[in-house]
Enzyme design. Structure first.
Site, PDB file in Angstrom:
ATOM      1  N   ASP A   1      -7.975  -1.790  -8.703  1.00 55.57           N
ATOM      2  CA  ASP A   1      -7.451  -0.201  -8.008  1.00 55.57           C
ATOM      3  C   ASP A   1      -6.399  -0.680  -6.874  1.00 55.57           C
ATOM      4  O   ASP A   1      -7.030  -1.236  -5.968  1.00 55.57           O
ATOM      5  CB  ASP A   1      -8.724   0.634  -8.426  1.00 55.57           C
ATOM      6  CG  ASP A   1      -8.539   1.824  -7.869  1.00 55.57           C
ATOM      7  OD1 ASP A   1      -7.577   2.307  -8.951  1.00 55.57           O
ATOM      8  OD2 ASP A   1      -8.882   2.157  -7.081  1.00 55.57           O
TER       9      ASP A   1
ATOM     10  N   GLU B   1      -2.340  -2.318  -9.811  1.00 50.73           N
ATOM     11  CA  GLU B   1      -2.250  -0.995  -9.541  1.00 50.73           C
ATOM     12  C   GLU B   1      -1.672  -0.523  -8.262  1.00 50.73           C
ATOM     13  O   GLU B   1      -2.395  -0.696  -7.095  1.00 50.73           O
ATOM     14  CB  GLU B   1      -3.059   0.534  -9.590  1.00 50.73           C
ATOM     15  CG  GLU B   1      -3.469   1.582 -10.144  1.00 50.73           C
ATOM     16  CD  GLU B   1      -4.055   2.939  -9.588  1.00 50.73           C
ATOM     17  OE1 GLU B   1      -3.678   3.726  -9.352  1.00 50.73           O
ATOM     18  OE2 GLU B   1      -4.681   1.849  -8.639  1.00 50.73           O
TER      19      GLU B   1
END
Length: 747
Positions: A425, A478
């Site tokens: 993330d 990401e």
């Protein structure tokens, strides 16, 4: 051996002061930093031993034989808070137990202060070596046998603390009962406590560097934790499950993942499906194994990506603000239950990817922010150590113990829980020192730049370690910027990820599809721009949870027009996405065109499947997944420029776009053509590279999906008529707001 005949030496023997001055008061006040120097057995003269114990609440205590039968000495209560001392003769270090009268019950207990250190010097050194698994083998609460006793060893990194104690159900949460030993060579505090029960609650009580008592801290390496709002860690020991997925683990390591048909179903376990008749509760891991996995299998997805299931205190963070990185959340069951879920997925041929959050962590008092009263895991300077957008701490990636902790956590999920990948993330927030910061709010690196050199080193090491120890697993970034080489090997200067989310493609194409068809001619470049860089990384095309929250509405809600046009737009967009180069990711609920924005507190809208327009979208996604697997040209060269050729990239007036997808075998191709206007187009001539029959493998306007059923009667023969710079062409009927996929086999 103890000479019981002289066991009264503490009262009749010589006046020898075994207890250092002030030591008893420091222990009683929980201010002593070296409890082993005071408590336990101590040889105070030749053949003379003194046993000391701190047992708050005890009425009386005796030192007894190992079996509890013989009494060596009744201990003298030196302090009303429970400091006891006994002195007796013994020719060797005594092997004893403590018989404790609590007033309401009597207990025979082993004294934790008679045991030696659990950790060796080499163990402590490994905690600073980035890439090994020492963190979860040595830190936390480890169930083990030690010096002939069974129990749990506790260890925590807190180098600047003045005193650390284990507190829990087993000592009435009293920090005086189980103060720990400091290993000065590594800043690690440790203690072995015999006879503890699995499932007991515990935390650490820490006297900080400034002499102040900190809030009770959950274990940073806890393997299980309480259900929120409670915050204690639970005694489980490092998981070591018996697995039956050897075939799956061997198979996943075969072949190039860049060439595999990867389609990912992104899921928030707490809201995928709820039980309304039971107070709207979420499903358990085992219930999800019985419901979610068959559904994903039937839908044809290759992987499930889980929003973070590491333990977190706040449901509204969706798991992205985690406290216990090594514990699967107790919201859905036990570690064994999560193991069952993963096993079931692998048995069904489905991989599990975990959203993993090494970029930041919450400031909750029971977390590991300011763990020992100093900024230990996080940077001290808020310009480096505090994330303004999320109100969270940022890890100090340059500290070897912190980097080792995080890399070991990545290994933990891949090795101990057999997960098949980690989606990392917020990588952009880690790469840039000035991420979401104004001038003066960040500190340049040593070269004056904005690159976070320590985070870069950490990410590279994490990826190298993950691939070295978990064949067939993958890592996904990401990352929302143009940082070069995110999914390139570290030996070429890349970050080493297997794949990268294509955020640019997602933003551009969603912007295009949200426009009224009459205006799309002016935004045609949003469809084509992504192909300028489509093969610079190994891309995943993500329609993720982030696109259906915070006022953005659902994917269906982005679509303009009346009801028929909205559903047709959505079907056309999904067909376009599945035909486009790149692996696929779709967030739950969008596979059947959920109407409302995602809400983590309620189930997705399963009741919509009673309506044909919604079930039609679901059938389309299922068929797209199966087609993507069945036609090699749609997936084999997803990440290579030779797998793609433009056919139509300039028909903005009609909002028609078309391309060829090539397979490894010469002549194995798929032709993808989209019409993004509600106007049917008869006799649309499309140039193609080969002669032969082009089977209409999928038509998003088919009646079975809710469309108008306009199409090409199953396929078209290529004519020897030049078009679009190709020697052959197809005379097509393009349905309104549709995507068509044609297959042509080589030979």
């Amino acid at each position: 051996m103890i000479d019981i005949g002289t066991a009264r030496a503490s009262r009749s023997g010589p006046d020898i002061t075994g207890l250092p001055a002030g030591a008893m008061d420091a222990i009683v006040m929980a201010r002593h930093g070296d409890p082993f120097a005071v408590l336990g057995p101590h040889k105070i003269a030749q053949g003379l031993w003194e046993v000391r114990a701190m047992l708050p609440g005890a009425k009386a205590v005796s030192v007894v034989s190992h079996d509890g039968v013989s009494v060596f000495e009744v201990m003298e209560k030196r302090h009303p808070d429970g400091f006891f001392v006994a002195r007796f003769s013994s020719r060797e270090r005594p092997d004893y137990r403590l018989k404790i009268d609590w007033g309401t019950a009597t207990e025979l207990r082993q004294d934790p202060y008679r045991f030696g250190s659990v950790l060796h010097d080499s163990d402590v050194r490994q905690l600073r070596e980035v890439g090994n698994d020492a963190t979860y083998r040595f830190l936390g609460a480890q169930q083990r046998a030690h010096e002939g006793a069974s129990g749990f060893s506790f260890a925590i990194w807190a180098p600047n603390a003045r005193r650390v104690s284990v507190v829990g159900d087993f000592n009435n949460w009293d920090g005086r009962a189980h103060a720990m030993r400091l290993r000065h060579d590594g800043g690690v505090w440790e203690l072995f406590i015999p006879d503890l029960k699995i499932g007991s609650r515990y935390k650490f009580e820490i006297l900080g560097a400034g002499g102040n008592l900190l809030p009770l801290k959950a274990d940073p390496v806890a393997f299980a934790a309480e259900l929120r709002p409670d915050t204690a860690s639970l005694l489980y020991g490092a998981p070591d499950f018996k697995w039956s997925d050897a075939d799956w683990m061997a198979k996943r390591g075969q072949g190039d993942p860049r060439k595999k048909p990867t389609t990912i179903y992104e899921v928030h376990l707490g809201s995928w499906m709820r039980v309304p008749e039971e107070n709207n509760r979420s499903l358990t891991y085992r219930e999800l194994a019985e419901k979610l996995i068959p559904y994903v299998q039937e839908m044809g997805f290759s992987h499930i990506e889980l929003l973070p299931i590491t333990e977190h205190p706040f449901d509204g963070s969706w798991g992205y603000q985690t406290i216990s990185l090594f514990a699967p959340t107790s919201r859905f069951g036990t570690p064994e239950d999560f193991h069952y879920f993963v096993e079931a997925a692998h048995a069904a041929g489905i991989g599990i990817i975990l959203d993993w959050v090494p970029g930041h962590f919450p400031v909750d008092g029971h977390g590991f922010g300011q763990m020992d009263g100093t900024h230990l895991y996080e940077h001290a300077d808020p310009r480096q150590g505090f994330h303004q957008d999320w109100g969270t701490y940022i890890y100090n990636f340059g500290r070897s113990e912190v980097a080792s902790f995080l890399v070991a956590n990545a290994r933990f999920w891949l090795e101990r829980y057999h997960l098949d990948g980690l989606r990392v993330d917020a990588v952009a927030s880690m790469l840039y020192l000035d991420y979401s910061r104004k001038h003066g709010e960040w500190i340049p690196n040593r070269y004056g730049g904005n690159e976070n050199l320590e985070a870069i080193d950490f990410l590279r090491k994490m990826n190298e370690t993950a691939y070295a120890h978990s064949p067939g697993a993958t890592t996904v970034a990401e990352e929302s910027t143009a940082w070069p080489g995110v999914s390139q090997p570290t030996y070429t200067g890349g970050l080493g990820f297997g794949f990268k989310w294509n955020m640019g493609w997602m933003h551009d194409t969603l912007r295009f599809i949200s426009k009224e068809p009459v205006h799309r001619r002016y935004h045609y470049h949003d469809l084509t721009f992504g192909l300028l860089y489509a093969f610079s990384e190994n891309f995943i095309l993500p329609i993720s949870h982030d696109e259906v929250v915070h006022g953005k509405g659902s994917l269906l809600g982005r679509m303009p027009g009346d009801e028929w046009q909205r559903f047709a737009n959505m079907r056309a967009y999904l067909g376009f996405m599945w035909g486009h180069p790149g692996k696929k990711l779709l967030f739950m609920g969008q596979e059947f065109a959920q109407g409302r924005e995602w809400n983590h507190d309620s189930s997705i809208e399963w009741d919509l499947l009673q309506y044909p327009v919604h079930s039609g979208v679901k059938d389309l996604v299922r068929d797209l997944n199966h087609l993507y697997r069945a036609i090699p040209a749609l997936h084999e060269l997803d990440c290579e420029p030779r797998g793609f050729e433009w056919l139509v990239a300039d028909d903005s007036d009609n909002s028609v776009i078309a391309w060829v997808r090539n397979g490894e075998k010469d002549g194995d191709i798929a032709v993808v053509v989209s019409n993004f206007t509600p106007v049917p187009r008869e006799n649309y001539r499309l140039g193609v590279p080969f002669s032969g029959f082009y089977r209409e493998a999928l038509n998003t306007d088919a009646g079975i999906y809710g469309g108008s059923n306009l199409g090409n009667a199953g396929g078209v023969n290529a004519e020897e008529a030049e078009s679009h710079g190709r020697p052959y062409s197809l005379d097509l009927t393009l349905p309104p707001l549709s995507t068509l996929i044609f297959e042509r086999r080589g030979g």
